[in-house]
Scaffold this motif. Structure first.
Motif, PDB file in Angstrom:
ATOM      1  N   THR A 133      27.770   7.094 -11.466  1.00 49.47           N
ATOM      2  CA  THR A 133      29.076   7.702 -11.691  1.00 49.47           C
ATOM      3  C   THR A 133      30.162   7.026 -10.862  1.00 49.47           C
ATOM      4  OG1 THR A 133      27.832   9.759 -11.858  1.00 49.47           O
ATOM      5  CG2 THR A 133      30.234   9.935 -11.876  1.00 49.47           C
ATOM      6  N   LEU A 134      29.908   6.914  -9.565  1.00 52.51           N
ATOM      7  CA  LEU A 134      30.928   6.346  -8.676  1.00 52.51           C
ATOM      8  C   LEU A 134      31.235   4.892  -9.047  1.00 52.51           C
ATOM      9  CD1 LEU A 134      29.867   7.798  -5.210  1.00 52.51           C
ATOM     10  CD2 LEU A 134      31.941   8.304  -6.485  1.00 52.51           C
ATOM     11  N   MET A 135      30.203   4.145  -9.402  1.00 47.26           N
ATOM     12  CA  MET A 135      30.429   2.741  -9.720  1.00 47.26           C
ATOM     13  C   MET A 135      31.172   2.575 -11.048  1.00 47.26           C
ATOM     14  SD  MET A 135      29.791   0.621  -7.468  1.00 47.26           S
ATOM     15  CE  MET A 135      30.218   1.728  -6.161  1.00 47.26           C
ATOM     16  N   ARG A 136      30.911   3.490 -12.005  1.00 47.78           N
ATOM     17  CA  ARG A 136      31.651   3.404 -13.267  1.00 47.78           C
ATOM     18  C   ARG A 136      33.118   3.746 -13.028  1.00 47.78           C
ATOM     19  NH1 ARG A 136      27.317   1.700 -13.990  1.00 47.78           N
ATOM     20  NH2 ARG A 136      28.497   0.141 -12.853  1.00 47.78           N
ATOM     21  N   ILE A 137      33.356   4.714 -12.125  1.00 46.89           N
ATOM     22  CA  ILE A 137      34.743   5.033 -11.790  1.00 46.89           C
ATOM     23  C   ILE A 137      35.421   3.819 -11.164  1.00 46.89           C
ATOM     24  CG2 ILE A 137      36.227   6.434 -10.295  1.00 46.89           C
ATOM     25  CD1 ILE A 137      34.188   8.707 -10.660  1.00 46.89           C
ATOM     26  N   THR A 138      34.727   3.149 -10.241  1.00 43.57           N
ATOM     27  CA  THR A 138      35.331   1.959  -9.636  1.00 43.57           C
ATOM     28  C   THR A 138      35.561   0.882 -10.686  1.00 43.57           C
ATOM     29  OG1 THR A 138      33.127   1.295  -8.959  1.00 43.57           O
ATOM     30  CG2 THR A 138      34.518   2.162  -7.247  1.00 43.57           C
ATOM     31  N   ASP A 139      34.649   0.776 -11.628  1.00 41.36           N
ATOM     32  CA  ASP A 139      34.840  -0.210 -12.702  1.00 41.36           C
ATOM     33  C   ASP A 139      36.125   0.061 -13.463  1.00 41.36           C
ATOM     34  OD1 ASP A 139      32.672  -1.743 -12.237  1.00 41.36           O
ATOM     35  OD2 ASP A 139      31.354  -0.699 -13.647  1.00 41.36           O
ATOM     36  N   VAL A 140      36.330   1.340 -13.790  1.00 42.88           N
ATOM     37  CA  VAL A 140      37.537   1.706 -14.525  1.00 42.88           C
ATOM     38  C   VAL A 140      38.771   1.358 -13.706  1.00 42.88           C
ATOM     39  CG1 VAL A 140      38.873   3.644 -15.404  1.00 42.88           C
ATOM     40  CG2 VAL A 140      36.416   3.528 -15.843  1.00 42.88           C
ATOM     41  N   ILE A 141      38.725   1.722 -12.411  1.00 46.29           N
ATOM     42  CA  ILE A 141      39.890   1.467 -11.571  1.00 46.29           C
ATOM     43  C   ILE A 141      40.108  -0.031 -11.368  1.00 46.29           C
ATOM     44  CG2 ILE A 141      40.843   1.804  -9.260  1.00 46.29           C
ATOM     45  CD1 ILE A 141      39.561   4.547  -9.299  1.00 46.29           C
ATOM     46  N   LEU A 142      39.007  -0.761 -11.278  1.00 43.66           N
ATOM     47  CA  LEU A 142      39.119  -2.214 -11.122  1.00 43.66           C
ATOM     48  C   LEU A 142      39.801  -2.860 -12.318  1.00 43.66           C
ATOM     49  CD1 LEU A 142      35.861  -3.685  -9.549  1.00 43.66           C
ATOM     50  CD2 LEU A 142      38.197  -4.082  -8.839  1.00 43.66           C
TER      51      LEU A 142
END
Lengths: 293, 324
Positions: free
Chosen positions: A121-130
């Motif tokens: 979850t956290l990494m997908r959120i960072t992906d989106v923000i990236l």
């Protein structure tokens, strides 16, 4: 803790500093940074004029004894504006990087440590923000919170923490498999104690290096946001603002834009050079080699 | 032994990997009595360390216990909550690793790590814990323990670090100490010292010891009982003297021969063949592909532990007929 001159921690720090000191480039860069911070702090004392004070009779003055760096299209003293501009670049970037560490470090740590669904979850959120350009978010925040340096800084922090989180996650992933983590469990420590008491102290070097390396890009981004009008607002003097205002008169009065540009390049370069050397100096393998040279 | 501190019954553990399911443990039976020392021997990859870690429930996430029970101190380990498990680790079971370098946190001083361990298991004030820790270190033969406590792990030698690890393991006065190849990374002289230290401590403290090793010599020197593991099974279990004198399982015989502890001392011998692929187990006895005495039943059914007499068990069909 008692300060012990012979403790290995201090010895290690000394070695690191020694390696940094041996590099002329790093030392010059550090001096440059110290110089700019001094300017930023002492700007009100050093400036001959108020940076927003208008002299309608004396617009576009070339450098003279009255205005050492000339004046701009409203007759404001260029030197005073550049000196005050250093404050935004030097301190706002510090704030952004601090926020980045504050947000990115715990998120990366928890993500790497817990793994599984949380990590996913956290990494997908960072992906989106990236994939979200900082400028877009800055525009959005400027719309919501109003334009200004804080919107710009916040926007950069809210997008910038992702790289920090990724680095921390990577280090935590490699550290959490080590025996000392199992050993810590074996004496009955809980997850919180293990992650922040045992693992995180072992992850600090990459965080420090990344933070220093980020300073340069943050300064550029902040100036960029000011340049397009969502960062520092005129008449406040920021290097980005000064460059933006000067660009209309670039052919006739080039010094208006070029000087703050050169200063910015100098600071960014200095940060990058220090970061590079710091990375070598904090690397236990390279450090010994460099110290012996 | 009347008081059993640890008993493992029919324990099956699998690891799910991208290459398939690895059957790491295939029905392990093991018993450790109070104050007893049991040696767990076997080749690399036979599941010794997996068994050790499963007792404290610190296996990888990819590991899954599919069957069996672990009873520690009359309580079932596998039914415990995380919190209860933490309590057990905090107070009753210790584990020593093979590599003391990796098991100490490099950023903290030795003293801080020992004091922390002491404070986790007992409610000691910092000053008391420092005193206690330095006493513990001197007891383990570390000279100038106060000075060592001010040092960092990388400044100590391997033997010293292992002593520190033992000190941390002993700080809670555990009921059970699991030592996972505690001396494999040390040179021979230090090895002897550490082993002597461990057996000494055990005699003085009533602590039980599960010593994981691949060295039959160490078992003979330190342990009272021995469990021989092969491909995730304890194939022979009994008193060290009995097992070494008259090994019943063909694998144990081979192992002892290789170790040159029985038979005429000759050239270096080896057991022909290799351990089975743990992802693809043979249907019958796991040792059957290498066994010189195998017969038809061995290829079809997997033998479970057959009790020969009190405290001696073997997983081999050959024994079924002998025992009757």
């Amino acid at each position: 803790m008692i300060f012990d001159k012979d403790s290995p921690r201090v010895r290690e720090l000394r070695l690191t500093l020694y390696v940094i000191r041996k590099s002329k480039m790093a030392m010059v860069s550090i001096c440059v940074l110290v110089f700019f911070f001094t300017i930023a702090i002492l700007a009100p004392v050093l400036s001959p004029y108020d940076p927003t004070e208008v002299h309608p009779a004396e617009v576009f003055m070339p450098p003279s004894s009255k205005y050492p760096l000339g004046t701009d299209y409203l007759g404001r003293d260029n030197l005073s504006r550049i000196l005050h501009g250093a404050r935004y670049s030097m301190f706002a970037s510090l704030l952004v990087v601090a926020l980045t560490v504050l947000i990115g470090m715990p998120i990366g740590a928890v993500s790497g440590y817990l793994g599984g669904k949380v990590d996913e979850t956290l990494m997908r959120i960072t992906d989106v923000i990236l994939s979200f350009p900082g400028i877009t978010l800055a525009l959005l925040l400027a719309y919501v919170m109003g334009r200004g340096i804080f919107s710009a800084a916040l926007a950069l922090s809210l997008t910038g923490w992702t790289s920090m989180a990724r680095i921390v996650r990577g280090v935590v992933l490699s550290e959490k498999g080590k025996d000392y983590v199992i050993a810590a469990r074996l004496i009955g420590k809980n997850d919180f104690q293990i992650l922040f008491g045992e693992i995180m102290p072992n992850c600090m070097y990459p965080v420090i290096i990344q933070a220093v390396m980020m300073m340069g890009t943050v300064i550029i981004s902040l100036a960029g946001l000011s340049f397009i009008g969502v960062g520092v607002q005129p008449p406040e003097p920021d290097w980005g603002v000064i460059i933006a205002e000067g660009r209309q008169y670039l052919l006739e009065y080039p010094w208006l834009s070029i000087l703050p540009g050169i200063l910015m390049i100098t600071v960014v370069l200095a940060y990058n050079l220090v970061g590079d050397r710091l990375r070598d100096a904090l690397d236990p393998r390279l450090r010994g080699e460099l110290a012996a040279k | 032994m009347s008081n059993t501190i640890l008993s493992v019954e029919d324990l099956h553990i699998i690891f799910r990997t991208y290459l398939g399911t690895v059957h790491a443990l295939n029905g392990v039976y093991l018993e450790v009595g109070q104050g007893e020392s049991v040696g767990l021997v076997g080749e690399t990859g036979c599941g010794k360390s997996t068994l050790g870690l499963s007792i404290v429930r610190l296996l990888d996430e990819s590991a899954k216990i599919t069957k069996g029970r672990i009873i520690f101190n009359n309580e079932s380990i596998l039914d415990k909550s995380q919190e209860e498990m933490r309590e057990i680790r905090r107070k009753y079971i210790s584990l020593i690793f093979q590599d003391p370098t990796a098991a100490l946190n490099p950023v903290y001083k030795i003293g801080d790590q020992i004091v922390e361990a002491l404070q986790m298991s007992r409610s000691l004030k910092k000053g008391e814990a420092i005193e206690e820790g330095s006493k513990l270190l001197s007891m383990l033969g570390i000279p100038e323990s106060k000075k060592v406590m001010e040092q960092y792990p990388h400044e100590l030698s391997g033997g010293m670090r292992q002593r520190v690890m033992i000190a941390i393991a002993l700080s809670k006065s555990p009921l059970l100490l699991i030592a996972d190849e505690p001396t494999s990374n040390l040179d021979v002289t230090i090895q002897a010292q550490i082993l002597e230290l461990i057996s000494e401590l055990r005699k003085n403290t009533k602590m039980s010891l599960l010593l994981i090793t691949h060295d039959m010599g160490i078992v003979a020197q330190v342990c009272e009982k021995v469990a021989v593991m092969y491909a995730g099974q304890v194939i022979e279990f009994g008193n060290v003297r009995d097992v070494f004198k008259s090994p019943l399982h063909p694998y144990t015989k081979g192992l002892l021969k290789v170790a040159n502890l029985i038979g005429e001392k000759s050239r270096l011998e080896s057991i022909p063949g290799t351990i089975p692929d743990l992802r693809n187990l043979p249907p019958g006895c796991l040792f059957s592909p290498r066994c010189p005495y195998k017969f038809s039943k061995c290829m079809q059914n997997r033998p479970s532990n057959i009790f020969v007499d009190k405290g001696r068990s073997v997983a081999c069909w050959l024994l079924e007929y002998k025992v009757g």
